[in-house]
Design an enzyme around this catalytic site. Structure first.
Site, PDB file in Angstrom:
ATOM      1  N   ASP A 242       0.847  -1.199   0.000  1.00  0.00           N
ATOM      2  CA  ASP A 242       0.000   0.000   0.000  1.00  0.00           C
ATOM      3  C   ASP A 242       0.881   1.246   0.000  1.00  0.00           C
ATOM      4  O   ASP A 242       1.240   1.792   1.045  1.00  0.00           O
ATOM      5  CB  ASP A 242      -0.990   0.016   1.170  1.00  0.00           C
ATOM      6  CG  ASP A 242      -2.186  -0.905   0.919  1.00  0.00           C
ATOM      7  OD1 ASP A 242      -2.239  -1.518  -0.175  1.00  0.00           O
ATOM      8  OD2 ASP A 242      -3.054  -1.005   1.789  1.00  0.00           O
TER       9      ASP A 242
ATOM     10  N   TYR B  80      -1.952   5.162  -2.304  1.00  0.00           N
ATOM     11  CA  TYR B  80      -3.399   5.351  -2.090  1.00  0.00           C
ATOM     12  C   TYR B  80      -4.015   6.265  -3.146  1.00  0.00           C
ATOM     13  O   TYR B  80      -5.036   6.904  -2.903  1.00  0.00           O
ATOM     14  CB  TYR B  80      -3.703   5.861  -0.671  1.00  0.00           C
ATOM     15  CG  TYR B  80      -3.496   4.792   0.376  1.00  0.00           C
ATOM     16  CD1 TYR B  80      -2.219   4.434   0.774  1.00  0.00           C
ATOM     17  CD2 TYR B  80      -4.578   4.130   0.944  1.00  0.00           C
ATOM     18  CE1 TYR B  80      -2.019   3.438   1.715  1.00  0.00           C
ATOM     19  CE2 TYR B  80      -4.377   3.129   1.894  1.00  0.00           C
ATOM     20  CZ  TYR B  80      -3.088   2.794   2.269  1.00  0.00           C
ATOM     21  OH  TYR B  80      -2.889   1.805   3.192  1.00  0.00           O
TER      22      TYR B  80
ATOM     23  N   HIS C 173     -10.388  -5.659   8.553  1.00  0.00           N
ATOM     24  CA  HIS C 173      -9.792  -6.695   7.695  1.00  0.00           C
ATOM     25  C   HIS C 173      -9.691  -8.032   8.430  1.00  0.00           C
ATOM     26  O   HIS C 173      -8.783  -8.827   8.175  1.00  0.00           O
ATOM     27  CB  HIS C 173      -8.422  -6.266   7.186  1.00  0.00           C
ATOM     28  CG  HIS C 173      -8.440  -4.961   6.454  1.00  0.00           C
ATOM     29  ND1 HIS C 173      -9.254  -4.735   5.367  1.00  0.00           N
ATOM     30  CD2 HIS C 173      -7.772  -3.805   6.663  1.00  0.00           C
ATOM     31  CE1 HIS C 173      -9.071  -3.504   4.938  1.00  0.00           C
ATOM     32  NE2 HIS C 173      -8.188  -2.909   5.710  1.00  0.00           N
TER      33      HIS C 173
ATOM     34  N   HIS D 251      -4.425  -0.643   9.759  1.00  0.00           N
ATOM     35  CA  HIS D 251      -3.720   0.615  10.023  1.00  0.00           C
ATOM     36  C   HIS D 251      -3.496   0.820  11.509  1.00  0.00           C
ATOM     37  O   HIS D 251      -4.052   1.717  12.154  1.00  0.00           O
ATOM     38  CB  HIS D 251      -4.478   1.774   9.391  1.00  0.00           C
ATOM     39  CG  HIS D 251      -4.628   1.602   7.906  1.00  0.00           C
ATOM     40  ND1 HIS D 251      -5.600   2.187   7.166  1.00  0.00           N
ATOM     41  CD2 HIS D 251      -3.900   0.854   7.039  1.00  0.00           C
ATOM     42  CE1 HIS D 251      -5.471   1.825   5.908  1.00  0.00           C
ATOM     43  NE2 HIS D 251      -4.449   1.011   5.809  1.00  0.00           N
TER      44      HIS D 251
END
Ligand code: FE2
Length: 469
Positions: free
Chosen positions: A198, A201, A330, A359
């Site tokens: 990631d 973004y 998640h 996160h």
């Protein structure tokens, strides 16, 4: 020997019972959930005119310069950059204090994504570098030249010390900038970054605005032009957007970020391995097929037996989606890959697995959950000294904000968890010991909030748990 009185017998019994209750509590409840209180601020992206996104001056000046390892041993390096006005030169000029100036020639590519057309993306591999040597390099030959430097890793060997930085889910918010600054100013001095996926973004913007891939490249240049970042693909690299007519997954990522996957016999840039100093790093893809018979499965099946721990004692795996994650975000997304590969990780005694995606920060005990066979009901992770420690480090600071909601009670396998942005370093001392430390952005640069001395699973496989038991 004096006989015990009735009252002391009762007291002893109480102590025994209390001890049992306390030990149960340790088994039932997990490690530490941090009570650290942070200011509630929204995580927002830095505006396009921020100084960290500044385009370098000069006609066709190279921008978004980034380097990564270019072979399996660390004697090659991929240098990448973007030019905007015209393709310009693909040449990298490089030299060390002990060698004359040499040139290496690469290739240029472009891509389109919906209504966006990329700049000229250059990738040049420099080969036959000397180990442990500082090199200077120049890109942009012909118009506006820019000079950078890097230090090659020491020759691969079992006792070679090396410090890796760990960053995940970085994005380009004001918090991302803090994370990168904390990494740069950490006195532990990371020599290469293990990036767990990631990146930009950009896909959070309308039409996956790929301008945000460019700004991310300029933002991170201040680190990644000088030390290699080892890339892992995350879900924000997929850029699958059939509504925009964009149906080729990973298009911007694969055009912009090259990795040396062929050097490790991989057939795709999403799973591969590199050796660096005393570490063997396996990168896996949570977003490519990993079931039995798939290319990734077959590659990993061949790959794990190749790891020679007497050459590279430290076996590190990177992936994006964590297998063990006690946040409510998640949740269980990594479960199917865990079912496929966890028995191998235990068999081959992986030292540590780093993932991102969630996160926040979390570190597990050494645990495995491989006993379950559909009918036996054995489905609780157990302490396992052959198993890796699982670390979630998706706390780079992207615009999606922190994952603050945790499952309660903290599972027994979870050693430490905290919803703060930060980064970590994994500091290998020799074949037996590595010092791991996690840094939160609110603290001074030298402060480690969570730390652990890792004992190598091959050379020193004794319990290195940080819990009381
Ligand atoms: Fe993610």
């Amino acid at each position: 020997m004096a006989k015990m009185g009735t009252s002391s017998r009762v007291a002893a019994a109480i102590v025994v019972v209390l001890g049992f209750v306390l030990s149960l509590a340790v088994v039932c409840n997990g490690g530490k959930t941090s009570s650290f209180v942070r200011k509630v601020e929204k995580t927002v992206d830095m505006p396009l005119d921020s100084d960290v996104f500044k385009v370098p001056p000069g006609y066709n000046a190279p921008q978004q310069v980034h380097i990564t390892q270019g072979d399996q041993l660390g004697k090659a390096l991929i240098v990448s950059w973007v030019t905007v006005e015209e393709p310009g030169s693909n040449t990298v000029l490089y030299w060390s204090a002990y060698s004359k100036k040499q040139k290496s020639e690469g290739k240029v590519t472009t891509y389109k994504f919906y209504n966006y057309t990329s700049g000229y993306i250059h990738h040049t591999t420099i080969r036959n570098l000397k180990f442990n040597t500082k090199y200077y390099y120049v890109v942009g030959i012909g118009h506006t030249e820019r000079q950078f430097w890097f230090i090659t890793p020491p020759e691969v060997g079992p006792d070679v010390p090396y410090t890796f930085g760990l960053i995940g889910d970085l994005g380009q918010s004001f918090d991302s900038n803090k994370t990168l600054t904390h990494y740069e100013l950490n006195p532990q001095k990371g020599q290469a970054v293990l990036f767990v996926g990631d990146l930009s973004y950009a896909d959070n913007y309308p039409n996956h605005d790929n301008v945000r891939w460019d700004t991310w490249g300029r933002f991170t240049e201040r680190s990644v032009a000088y030390q290699p970042w080892i890339w892992t693909a995350g879900n924000h690299e997929i850029d699958f957007a059939p509504e925009l007519g964009e149906t080729k997954p990973f298009k911007p990522y694969t055009h912009r970020y090259h990795v040396p996957y062929k050097a490790s016999g991989s057939t795709a840039p999403f799973w591969y391995s590199v050796k660096r100093a005393s570490a063997y790093i396996i990168v896996l893809s949570s977003y490519s097929a990993y079931g039995k018979y798939t290319p990734q499965y077959k590659w990993l099946e061949q790959e794990l037996p190749k790891v020679n721990r007497s050459e590279t004692p430290w076996l590190i795996v990177l992936m994006h989606s964590p297998w063990y994650n006690s946040y409510n975000y998640h949740y269980m997304e990594g479960e199917t890959m865990r079912v496929m590969y966890e028995p191998w990780f235990v068999k081959y005694k992986v030292d540590v697995v780093f993932a991102g995606h969630v996160h926040a920060y979390e570190r597990s005990e050494r645990i495995s959950n491989v006993a379950y066979n559909i009918v036996n009901g054995i489905c609780i992770p157990v302490k396992d000294q052959s198993a890796p420690v699982y670390i979630t480090i998706g706390d780079g600071g992207n615009l999606e904000g922190l994952a603050t909601n945790m499952t309660e009670p903290q599972p027994a396998y979870s050693a430490y968890r905290e919803a703060s942005f930060g980064h970590a370093t994994f500091d290998i001392k020799n074949r037996t010991h590595a010092y791991y430390g996690w840094h939160r952005n609110q603290d001074g640069y030298a402060v480690t909030v969570d730390s652990m001395w890792f004992f190598n699973r091959y050379y020193h496989p004794v319990d290195d748990s940080t819990s009381a038991q």
